[in-house]
Write an enzyme that holds these catalytic residues in place. Structure first.
Site, PDB file in Angstrom:
ATOM      1  CG  ASP A 121      -2.108   0.963   1.059  1.00  0.00           C
ATOM      2  OD1 ASP A 121      -2.354   1.436  -0.074  1.00  0.00           O
ATOM      3  OD2 ASP A 121      -2.792   1.239   2.053  1.00  0.00           O
ATOM      4  N   GLY A 122       0.357   2.304  -0.558  1.00  0.00           N
ATOM      5  CA  GLY A 122       1.026   3.595  -0.554  1.00  0.00           C
ATOM      6  C   GLY A 122       0.104   4.641   0.033  1.00  0.00           C
ATOM      7  CG  HIS A 172      -9.091   2.480   3.612  1.00  0.00           C
ATOM      8  ND1 HIS A 172      -8.105   2.754   4.535  1.00  0.00           N
ATOM      9  CD2 HIS A 172      -8.689   3.086   2.465  1.00  0.00           C
ATOM     10  CE1 HIS A 172      -7.180   3.501   3.978  1.00  0.00           C
ATOM     11  NE2 HIS A 172      -7.501   3.712   2.721  1.00  0.00           N
ATOM     12  CD  GLU A 215      -1.266   2.345  -3.541  1.00  0.00           C
ATOM     13  OE1 GLU A 215      -0.883   1.173  -3.343  1.00  0.00           O
ATOM     14  OE2 GLU A 215      -2.221   2.856  -2.925  1.00  0.00           O
ATOM     15  CG  ASP A 240      -5.008  -0.147  -1.621  1.00  0.00           C
ATOM     16  OD1 ASP A 240      -4.044   0.295  -2.292  1.00  0.00           O
ATOM     17  OD2 ASP A 240      -5.232   0.225  -0.452  1.00  0.00           O
ATOM     18  CG  ASP A 246      -3.995   2.562   5.286  1.00  0.00           C
ATOM     19  OD1 ASP A 246      -3.762   3.295   4.301  1.00  0.00           O
ATOM     20  OD2 ASP A 246      -4.658   2.946   6.274  1.00  0.00           O
TER      21      ASP A 246
END
Length: 154
Positions: free
Chosen positions: A11-12, A126, A49, A71, A136
Site C-alpha cells: 500500500d502507498g 480500507h 503504491e 489496492d 496502510d
C-alpha cells in the site's frame, strides 16, 4: 525444484498529492512475516503504491512465485491489462500520445517481473483485510515519520 511461494501485500499513502508520502509492504512466507516501509518528503500516491511493490519484490533473494495484493488499480492494471507492454511499444507514450508518468519506476518493475512470476490481485482498501490494513498503517506512519527521503523524479 519449484519456486518459493510468497504472498505480498502493498500500500502507498500520500498526505497531499503531491506531498509527504510513504509505502508499506508485508511479505508472507510459511510462518515468516516481514514488514517494509519508507517515507518520502514530496511524492505522489501512485509513486508510493509503485514503490511498495518494487521494495517488496526487490527483497526476494531468488526467483519466486508471488501472489501480490494491492489496492491500486493503477499498479494492477498496468500489468493485468498490459498497459506497460503498450507503453513500451509506443515509446513510453500513453494511448493519448502523452508521456507515461512514473516511467522511472515502471522501468524498475521490468527486471523484477522477469525474475519473479507475479500474479497481481486487487484488494479493496480500507475494507478490513488484515494485511492491507497493516500496509496502510505502515505507509501512513512512514509518511508521518521524521526519516523522510527524497523521491528523485518528483
Amino acid at each position: 525444484m519449484s519456486n518459493k511461494k510468497i504472498t505480498i501485500y502493498t500500500d502507498g499513502s500520500c498526505l497531499g498529492n503531491p506531498g509527504r508520502g510513504g509505502y508499506g509492504a508485508v511479505l508472507l512466507f510459511n510462518e515468516h512475516t516481514k514488514e517494509l516501509s519508507q517515507g518520502y518528503k514530496r511524492t505522489t500516491n501512485n509513486r508510493m503504491e509503485m514503490r511498495a511493490v518494487i521494495a517488496a519484490l526487490t527483497e526476494l533473494q531468488e526467483p519466486c512465485d508471488v501472489t501480490l495484493y494491492t489496492d491500486s488499480q493503477y499498479v494492477k492494471n498496468a500489468f493485468t491489462k498490459k498497459w506497460i507492454d503498450n507503453w513500451q511499444k509506443n515509446g513510453w507514450k500513453t494511448a493519448a500520445k502523452k508521456p507515461v508518468k512514473n516511467k522511472d519506476l515502471w522501468l524498475q518493475f521490468i527486471p523484477l517481473l522477469e525474475k519473479h512470476n507475479v500474479e497481481f490481485r486487487w484488494v479493496k482498501g480500507h475494507s478490513g483485510d488484515k494485511y492491507n490494513e497493516i500496509c496502510d498503517d505502515l505507509a501512513r506512519n512512514a509518511a508521518s515519520s521524521s526519516e523522510l527521503i527524497d523521491d528523485e523524479e518528483i
